[in-house]
Every structure is written in C-alpha cells, then in structure tokens.
Design an enzyme around this catalytic site. Structure first.
Site, PDB file in Angstrom:
ATOM      1  N   LYS A 117      19.643 -61.438 -59.787  1.00 16.10           N
ATOM      2  CA  LYS A 117      19.166 -60.479 -58.794  1.00 16.10           C
ATOM      3  C   LYS A 117      18.507 -59.298 -59.485  1.00 16.10           C
ATOM      4  O   LYS A 117      18.847 -58.964 -60.618  1.00 16.10           O
ATOM      5  CB  LYS A 117      20.363 -59.939 -57.987  1.00 16.10           C
ATOM      6  CG  LYS A 117      20.902 -60.899 -56.940  1.00 16.10           C
ATOM      7  CD  LYS A 117      21.971 -60.243 -56.090  1.00 16.10           C
ATOM      8  CE  LYS A 117      22.537 -61.202 -55.068  1.00 16.10           C
ATOM      9  NZ  LYS A 117      21.564 -61.619 -54.059  1.00 16.10           N
TER      10      LYS A 117
ATOM     11  N   ARG B 143      27.005 -70.488 -49.725  1.00 18.92           N
ATOM     12  CA  ARG B 143      27.099 -71.771 -49.016  1.00 18.92           C
ATOM     13  C   ARG B 143      27.810 -72.819 -49.873  1.00 18.92           C
ATOM     14  O   ARG B 143      28.418 -73.749 -49.354  1.00 18.92           O
ATOM     15  CB  ARG B 143      25.701 -72.230 -48.585  1.00 18.92           C
ATOM     16  CG  ARG B 143      24.732 -72.439 -49.703  1.00 18.92           C
ATOM     17  CD  ARG B 143      23.270 -72.419 -49.250  1.00 18.92           C
ATOM     18  NE  ARG B 143      22.758 -71.068 -49.073  1.00 18.92           N
ATOM     19  CZ  ARG B 143      21.526 -70.772 -48.654  1.00 18.92           C
ATOM     20  NH1 ARG B 143      20.678 -71.743 -48.343  1.00 18.92           N
ATOM     21  NH2 ARG B 143      21.144 -69.527 -48.537  1.00 18.92           N
TER      22      ARG B 143
HETATM   23  N1  BES Z   1      25.196 -62.358 -51.075  1.00 17.72           N
HETATM   24  C1  BES Z   1      23.832 -62.699 -50.924  1.00 17.72           C
HETATM   25  C2  BES Z   1      23.287 -62.320 -49.557  1.00 17.72           C
HETATM   26  C3  BES Z   1      22.930 -60.876 -49.375  1.00 17.72           C
HETATM   27  C4  BES Z   1      21.855 -60.318 -50.002  1.00 17.72           C
HETATM   28  C5  BES Z   1      23.659 -60.112 -48.499  1.00 17.72           C
HETATM   29  C6  BES Z   1      21.528 -59.000 -49.775  1.00 17.72           C
HETATM   30  C7  BES Z   1      23.333 -58.800 -48.278  1.00 17.72           C
HETATM   31  C8  BES Z   1      22.273 -58.240 -48.905  1.00 17.72           C
HETATM   32  C9  BES Z   1      23.651 -64.201 -51.084  1.00 17.72           C
HETATM   33  O1  BES Z   1      24.515 -64.825 -51.971  1.00 17.72           O
HETATM   34  C10 BES Z   1      22.287 -64.433 -51.573  1.00 17.72           C
HETATM   35  O2  BES Z   1      22.008 -64.047 -52.671  1.00 17.72           O
HETATM   36  N2  BES Z   1      21.447 -65.060 -50.753  1.00 17.72           N
HETATM   37  C11 BES Z   1      20.116 -65.304 -51.104  1.00 17.72           C
HETATM   38  C12 BES Z   1      19.765 -66.707 -50.684  1.00 17.72           C
HETATM   39  C13 BES Z   1      18.438 -67.185 -51.185  1.00 17.72           C
HETATM   40  C14 BES Z   1      18.490 -67.363 -52.689  1.00 17.72           C
HETATM   41  C15 BES Z   1      18.109 -68.491 -50.501  1.00 17.72           C
HETATM   42  C16 BES Z   1      19.243 -64.292 -50.361  1.00 17.72           C
HETATM   43  O3  BES Z   1      19.529 -63.988 -49.209  1.00 17.72           O
HETATM   44  O4  BES Z   1      18.315 -63.777 -50.969  1.00 17.72           O
HETATM   45 MN    MN Z   2      23.781 -64.783 -53.957  1.00 22.15          MN
END
Ligand code: BES
Ligand code: MN
Ligand code: ZN
Length: 510
Positions: A267, A341
């Site tokens: 990230k 997931r």
């Molecule tokens: N924990 C995050 C989701 C999230 C991101 C919640 C920002 C709140 C704020 C999750 O694990 C994630 O990283 N999801 C990705 C999925 C993508 C890689 C398909 C996302 O939402 O960017």
């Molecule tokens: Mn994530």
C-alpha cells in the site's frame, strides 16, 4: 460508565440534583408554570432557542435550579436521530465543564423507548475517551448518566434502556480494540481479549486455534495471508449459548487483519497507519459478544475471527501464487492486498459445521465500498431477501444504517482465471461487489449476508478513531430474531429466514 433510568416529571426538574441537566425539547414545549416551563417558553419566544434540531441554549447556575449547568436542546420531532443530534450538540457545550454526573430529561410527545436508546448511545459516544496507549489523556470524567423519563417503571422503556446500556458496553469494547495500535492488538492479544471475555462473563465460551490446527483444517487461503508475518495467526471461535441446545445458531464472522500493509502488493505510505483498523470487523464481533453477555438474550450465536497480519517477509505469498482454500476451491492470489476475502472464505467454510440459521460476515473489505457509500452506510450484500430486510431494518432502528448492494452473477466475470478455480480480484469497477461475489462462492450451505464496513468502522482526520460500528446493528438484529420468535404463536415453527438456494458456477469440492 454508570447509567441509570429514573422517573422525573418536567415540573420537578428545577430541584433535580446533578452536575448538568440536558432537557431535550420537541415542538410540544413544556406545559405548566414552573421554572423550567417558564425558561423554555422564554427561550422560544425570544428566539434564543430556535426550533431547529441540534440547536442548544446553555445556562450556568440558572436561577431556581439545583444544577450548575443546564442545557436546553432542540430535538425537533423527537425521532431517534434528532435525539442523538440534540444530545451530541448539548454535550459539545458541556464538555469543557467536565461534569461527572449528567442527567438527560426526556418528556412527553416522543417515542420514549426509541428516545431512551438514542440518548444512552449518544451520551456514551460523546464522552468516550481512548486510553490504552495514552494514559495522559484527560480521563473520562463523566461517570454517571441518568436518563430521566416520565415513568421509569414503564416496561418497554425499561427494556429499551437495559438493552441500550448493554449495547453501548459492546460498542465501547469494539472501539477500544479497534483503536489499539497494531502492536497492542496482535492476533494473540485479540485471542486473549476473547478469552478474558469468556472468563469473566456467563454463557460465553471461547476456543482459540493456532497455525498448526488451522493447517490441519486445510485453511490454505488464511494460511497464505498469515505466512508473511512474524506474528502467529489465531483463529478465534466464540460461542454465546442463550438459546435451546437444539436451536441453530447465528454465526458472525469478523475480518481480523490486525495490520494490512498490503503484502507484496504494498500500500502507499500515506494513511497506512489507518490499516490498524483492518480488524474492526473482528472488534465488532467481540463487541457484540460483550453486549450479548450483558443483555443475555435467548439465542445461540457463534463468532468466528480469522486474525493475522498482512505483511511481507521472505515467505510472504507472491502475486500469482495459488492456494487451496478449506472448501477445496483453488485461489489465484493476483493481488496480495485483497487479503480480507482470503481469510474470510476459510472462516465461512468453517461456519458450515455449526448448521447455522444464518451467517453474517463483517469486514473492512474494500476501498471501493468507501467510494460507493462513504462514511454513512455500510454495504450490505445478501441473496436472501428476508435476511437482508432484517439487517437493514435493524440498522435503521439502531441508527447504524446499511444499504443493500447487488449480487448479479455478471459481477463475478472478472474473477475468472486460467490458473485456479477463482482469482482474488476482479477489475477496479464495482470492487465492493466483486469482493462480495468472491465470498458468495463459499456460502452455498447457509443463508448469508456480508457487511462491508470499510467506510463506517472508523473516522480519519482529527476525529481519527474507531466508531464501534456495526455493533449497534448486530445486537439489534440478534435481538429482533429473539423477539420475532417470541411473538410467534407457541405451536408454530420457529421463525427462520428462507435459505437462499443459489447455483454456484462450480461445485464445491471437498
Ligand atoms: N483493508 C483493505 C480495504 C480498505 C482500504 C478499507 C482502504 C478501508 C480503506 C483491503 O484489504 C484492501 O486492501 N482492499 C483492496 C482490494 C483491491 C486490491 C482489490 C482495495 O480496496 O483497494
Ligand atoms: Mn488489503
Ligand atoms: Zn485489508
């Protein structure tokens, strides 16, 4: 914090003893010619307290009153949302005076049980102070809240009060664990929190599985996420046994990623600290159990928490790696940041063994859900109309709302891959829904709903902190399951939601 329900006529408010008194006013005003009635009439007539929900007028040592601080707060037509709004702004004017004892006067012309609930929730919310790693913070001074109503003996009012007090204890438990930094909320510590809950409250049992047991169960997706971290995973199984032994439980599954740096699909640095909140689904399950322990409803509930970090080391899962889930389905991990997931799918398969009447997972799952619904409503996904309606209704009543999203099979197209049964990401478009479609593949054995709480579980910016959502929704939903059962005629079948019989694209291999 200590809550009390107390009988107090508006006409006796002047002699009421407390540090601060908040009087919630509806358009009805206060009849009579006592000190409070005159003050209210004056405030209204002079225009100093406009009839607009959330408007307040504060007094210090008002003539003829026993309290030092008096706040009149307009609560519009007195519906739950406006009661909350009124009390929140009233607290804004009182906060700096740090009263230890607060009384909230509710009088006629409103739905008393709903107002009592909203008042308890708002008082707790406004005065919450995080303390775990900031002992220097001004401690919470508010120690006693009296909810003053015309008749504290009224059964529906008393019941609403008791449930509300139990619910806020659960909400605060969820907030406190949500707020803890990742080094103070490791998978091991989360498991210990669950264990101490079980150790100190009746009707709660807990079992904690470690990496070896989880490997033995074949939870290859969960293991895949956890393998890049130095922190050992934990799989937490909670049980609340309030119903008959034979009664099928409701299973709550909470995403427990104690820190999500994304893994190799790393990230960006900005705001990455907020990924300590990626276990807020788990915290909401713990908080719900905390509330159940207080309220003791006649229902069986199972809580499942797959807890681990999503990190990188030399063993970390790589984009393109294929893992085998507990269901037997193989998964190509195209993006290691779509880890929620992966831990949830194995927990959902594990849920099968409880023969559940319904399974609800709660997860800070996608940034896409934040884009879709913002910070107001959680995303609700379910193919089961009865379950979806029950959850939406509970969210409205608890002022913890959600919004139903679609689950058309076309949304699953992007999850197809040449190298496994399913990929863990689709495209960018409709990302909250593709995530839900992924999860749905693991839910053919029970009615299922998914709550994506990525937008509502915490606030960023200066008010940064966990909200404790959706504990209010979940407790209200579980309570509604009991209530609708009790309302049913004794010889009728227990109320159940109809299981959604849907066809999976691929049969689940075992
Ligand atoms: N924990 C995050 C989701 C999230 C991101 C919640 C920002 C709140 C704020 C999750 O694990 C994630 O990283 N999801 C990705 C999925 C993508 C890689 C398909 C996302 O939402 O960017
Ligand atoms: Mn994530
Ligand atoms: Zn995550």
């Amino acid at each position: 914090m200590n809550f009390r329900l107390e009988t107090l006529a508006a006409s006796a408010a002047a002699s009421h003893d407390s540090d601060a008194l908040v009087v919630l006013l509806t358009a009805d005003g206060i009849p009579g010619n006592d000190a409070l009635a005159r003050l209210v009439a004056d405030a209204r007539d002079s225009g100093d307290l406009p009839a607009k929900p959330g408007k307040t007028l504060a007094f210090y040592k008002p003539e003829g009153f026993s309290v030092r601080h008096l706040v009149l707060a307009d609560a519009g037509d007195g519906d739950a949302r406006k009661v909350r709004q009124a009390l929140t702004s009233a607290w804004g004017t009182l906060k700096s005076a740090s009263p230890a004892r607060l009384s909230v006067l509710l009088h006629g012309g409103i739905d008393m049980p709903l107002a009592v609930r909203a008042a308890v929730a708002a008082a707790a919310d406004a005065s919450y102070v995080y303390s775990v790693t900031k002992p220097s913070a001004e401690p919470r001074v508010l120690s006693q809240v009296a909810i003053a109503v015309p008749d504290a003996e009224d059964a529906p009012v008393r019941q609403a009060f008791d449930r509300a007090v139990g619910t806020v204890a659960g909400i605060e438990f969820a907030k406190e664990w949500g707020n803890r930094p990742a080094n103070h909320a490791t998978p091991t510590l989360l498991a210990e929190a669950a264990q101490s809950l079980a150790g100190t409250r009746s009707r709660i049992q807990v079992e904690v599985l470690g990496p070896r047991e989880v490997a033995k169960l074949g939870m290859g997706a969960f293991l895949g996420v956890a393998q890049g971290s130095e922190q050992e995973l934990r799989f937490i199984v909670l049980r609340y046994n309030g119903g008959a032994k034979s009664a099928a439980p409701t299973v709550l599954v909470g995403k427990g990623i104690t820190f999500d740096m994304g893994g190799i699909s790393i990230k960006p640095a900005a705001e990455m600290d907020e990924m300590k909140f990626d276990m807020c689904g788990a915290a909401s399950v713990l908080g719900t159990f905390r509330a159940l322990a207080d309220i003791q409803p006649a229902i069986n509930v199972v809580g499942l928490i797959p807890a681990c970090e999503n990190m990188i080391n030399g063993r970390a899962v790589k984009p393109g790696d294929v893992v085998t889930s507990m269901s037997g389905q193989t998964i190509e991990i195209l993006n290691t940041d779509a880890e929620g997931r992966l831990v949830l799918c194995d927990a959902l398969t594990y849920a099968e063994r409880f023969g559940p009447r319904a399974v609800i997972d709660i997860a800070t799952l996608t940034g896409a859900c934040v884009v879709a619904l913002g910070a107001v409503r959680a995303g609700l996904f379910s193919a089961d109309d009865a379950l979806a309606q029950a959850l939406s209704g509970a969210g409205e009543r608890a002022l913890d709302p959600c919004w139903r999203m679609p689950l058309d099979d076309e949304y699953a197209e992007g999850l197809k891959t040449n190298f496994a049964d399913v990929a863990n990401i689709g495209g960018r478009m409709g990302g909250a829904i593709t995530a839900a479609k992924f999860l749905q593949r693991f839910t053919d054995k029970f009615p299922w709903a998914h709550l994506d709480i990525a937008g509502v579980a915490w606030k960023g910016g200066t008010a940064k902190g966990s909200t404790g959502r959706p504990v209010g929704l979940l407790v209200e939903y579980l309570q509604s399951v009991v209530d609708s059962r009790e309302a049913a005629v004794p010889d009728s079948k227990p109320v159940r939601t109809t299981p959604a019989k849907k066809k999976l694209a691929k049969p689940v291999k075992r």
